[in-house]
Design a protein around this motif. Structure first.
Motif, PDB file in Angstrom:
ATOM      1  N   ILE A  13       0.836  -1.201   0.000  1.00 16.18           N
ATOM      2  CA  ILE A  13       0.000   0.000   0.000  1.00 16.18           C
ATOM      3  C   ILE A  13       0.870   1.250   0.000  1.00 16.18           C
ATOM      4  CG2 ILE A  13      -1.621   1.338   1.392  1.00 16.18           C
ATOM      5  CD1 ILE A  13      -2.854  -1.380   2.248  1.00 16.18           C
ATOM      6  N   GLN A  14       1.901   1.251   0.806  1.00 16.32           N
ATOM      7  CA  GLN A  14       2.814   2.397   0.863  1.00 16.32           C
ATOM      8  C   GLN A  14       3.529   2.602  -0.469  1.00 16.32           C
ATOM      9  OE1 GLN A  14       3.071   4.636   3.048  1.00 16.32           O
ATOM     10  NE2 GLN A  14       5.053   5.660   2.730  1.00 16.32           N
ATOM     11  N   GLU A  16       2.482   1.757  -3.435  1.00 20.21           N
ATOM     12  CA  GLU A  16       1.520   2.257  -4.429  1.00 20.21           C
ATOM     13  C   GLU A  16       1.246   3.741  -4.214  1.00 20.21           C
ATOM     14  OE1 GLU A  16      -3.059   1.425  -5.973  1.00 20.21           O
ATOM     15  OE2 GLU A  16      -2.124   0.048  -4.544  1.00 20.21           O
ATOM     16  N   ARG A  17       1.108   4.155  -2.983  1.00 20.04           N
ATOM     17  CA  ARG A  17       0.766   5.547  -2.690  1.00 20.04           C
ATOM     18  C   ARG A  17       1.929   6.492  -2.974  1.00 20.04           C
ATOM     19  NH1 ARG A  17      -2.647   4.456   2.945  1.00 20.04           N
ATOM     20  NH2 ARG A  17      -4.602   3.854   1.900  1.00 20.04           N
ATOM     21  N   THR A  18       3.146   6.039  -2.738  1.00 14.91           N
ATOM     22  CA  THR A  18       4.315   6.908  -2.911  1.00 14.91           C
ATOM     23  C   THR A  18       5.003   6.724  -4.255  1.00 14.91           C
ATOM     24  OG1 THR A  18       5.813   5.266  -1.929  1.00 14.91           O
ATOM     25  CG2 THR A  18       4.730   6.836  -0.429  1.00 14.91           C
ATOM     26  N   LYS A  48      -8.759  -1.436   1.219  1.00  8.21           N
ATOM     27  CA  LYS A  48      -9.247  -0.404   0.298  1.00  8.21           C
ATOM     28  C   LYS A  48     -10.781  -0.326   0.334  1.00  8.21           C
ATOM     29  CE  LYS A  48      -5.286  -0.396  -2.823  1.00  8.21           C
ATOM     30  NZ  LYS A  48      -4.795  -0.580  -4.213  1.00  8.21           N
ATOM     31  N   SER A  97       2.209   8.955 -11.760  1.00  7.98           N
ATOM     32  CA  SER A  97       1.338   8.261 -10.809  1.00  7.98           C
ATOM     33  C   SER A  97       1.578   6.752 -10.805  1.00  7.98           C
ATOM     34  CB  SER A  97      -0.134   8.550 -11.123  1.00  7.98           C
ATOM     35  OG  SER A  97      -0.485   8.057 -12.410  1.00  7.98           O
TER      36      SER A  97
END
Length: 259
Positions: A13-14, A16-18, A48, A97
């Motif tokens: 998750i980290q 993907e977000r960063t 999610k 992105s």
């Protein structure tokens, strides 16, 4: 094992977000099984959903013999499609992105009925399908340099990132999907061609496999979901300024721009 699954879900998750890639899990945790990796994927998806996302479909990956040989496996894998992954035909996306995006062309299936394993057949899939639609799947490994094995890509939601959905919906009886052709363009240059048979001989075979595999996790394919049955040619790497287009003849076309 539960604490490790939660830890690795946190890392994905980290990443993907960063948009900062992480090391392959298989480098650090050699005992992770494919079953464990699906549990990691489901942990990420469930988090999610708790944040307000909804599942809009599923995807099958590794349907080609070449990809299976590359990863040393003898079956496909799968991932989930969420509402924030859907992209309109012709949309412009920021290359920043993603971590390291590639694009694949696929014939998407939209279901009219649920498909609940086990023992789902190719015929069951055809009977349950409402429409088919041209799609592009944007895949993106959160693992550094795509240095992945099966466990890594499964945990990483089948390396899925976005799905671009075309505007033309067709009925199955209007086309022979085994021979349905696809022309793949990068910046107006033809870079690949393919046909429906590339996905396990027929895309419906890939979806039947998926329905039966999901039974192991008490998950089914739902009416209204978009199911991606696998790429019709090799994925193409993209960078800033690229436009990717897939033309499926009478089934229509679909494109995406990277800015």
């Amino acid at each position: 094992m539960r604490s490790l699954i939660e830890k690795l879900a946190d890392e994905l998750i980290q990443a993907e977000r960063t948009c900062e890639p992480i090391s392959a899990f298989t480098e650090c945790y050699t005992d992770l099984s494919v079953r464990d990796s699906y549990e990691i994927q489901l942990e990420v998806v469930n988090r999610k959903i708790q944040e307000g996302r909804t599942i809009i479909g599923k995807k099958v990956g590794l349907t080609s013999a070449a990809m299976q040989q590359m990863l040393g496996v003898n079956e496909p894998d799968y991932g989930h499609l969420l509402d924030d992954m859907k992209v309109d035909n012709g949309e412009k996306l920021s290359i920043d992105s993603f971590v390291s995006p590639k694009v694949e062309a696929e014939i998407g299936f939209i279901l009219e009925e649920d498909l609940v394993g086990p023992n789902i057949t190719y015929v069951d899939v055809l009977m349950a399908t409402k429409y088919i639609v041209p799609t592009l799947e944007i895949i993106d490994s959160r693992i550094t340099d795509w240095k992945i094995k099966l466990v890594d890509t499964v945990a990483d939601n089948g390396s899925s990132a976005k799905v671009v959905v075309g505007e033309k919906f067709s009925l199955l009886h209007e086309v022979d999907l085994r021979t349905a052709g696809m022309s793949f363009y990068k910046n107006d240059e033809l870079i690949a061609t393919g046909a429906g048979a590339a996905a396990l001989g027929h895309p419906a075979h890939a979806i039947a496999w998926l329905a039966n595999k999901l039974y192991e996790f008490n998950i089914s394919l739902k009416a209204g979901e978009l199911i991606l049955p696998g790429a019709l040619s090799a994925a193409v790497t993209v960078s800033h300024g690229d436009t990717i287009t897939a033309e499926f003849g009478s089934l229509g076309s679909v494109c995406v721009h990277f800015a």
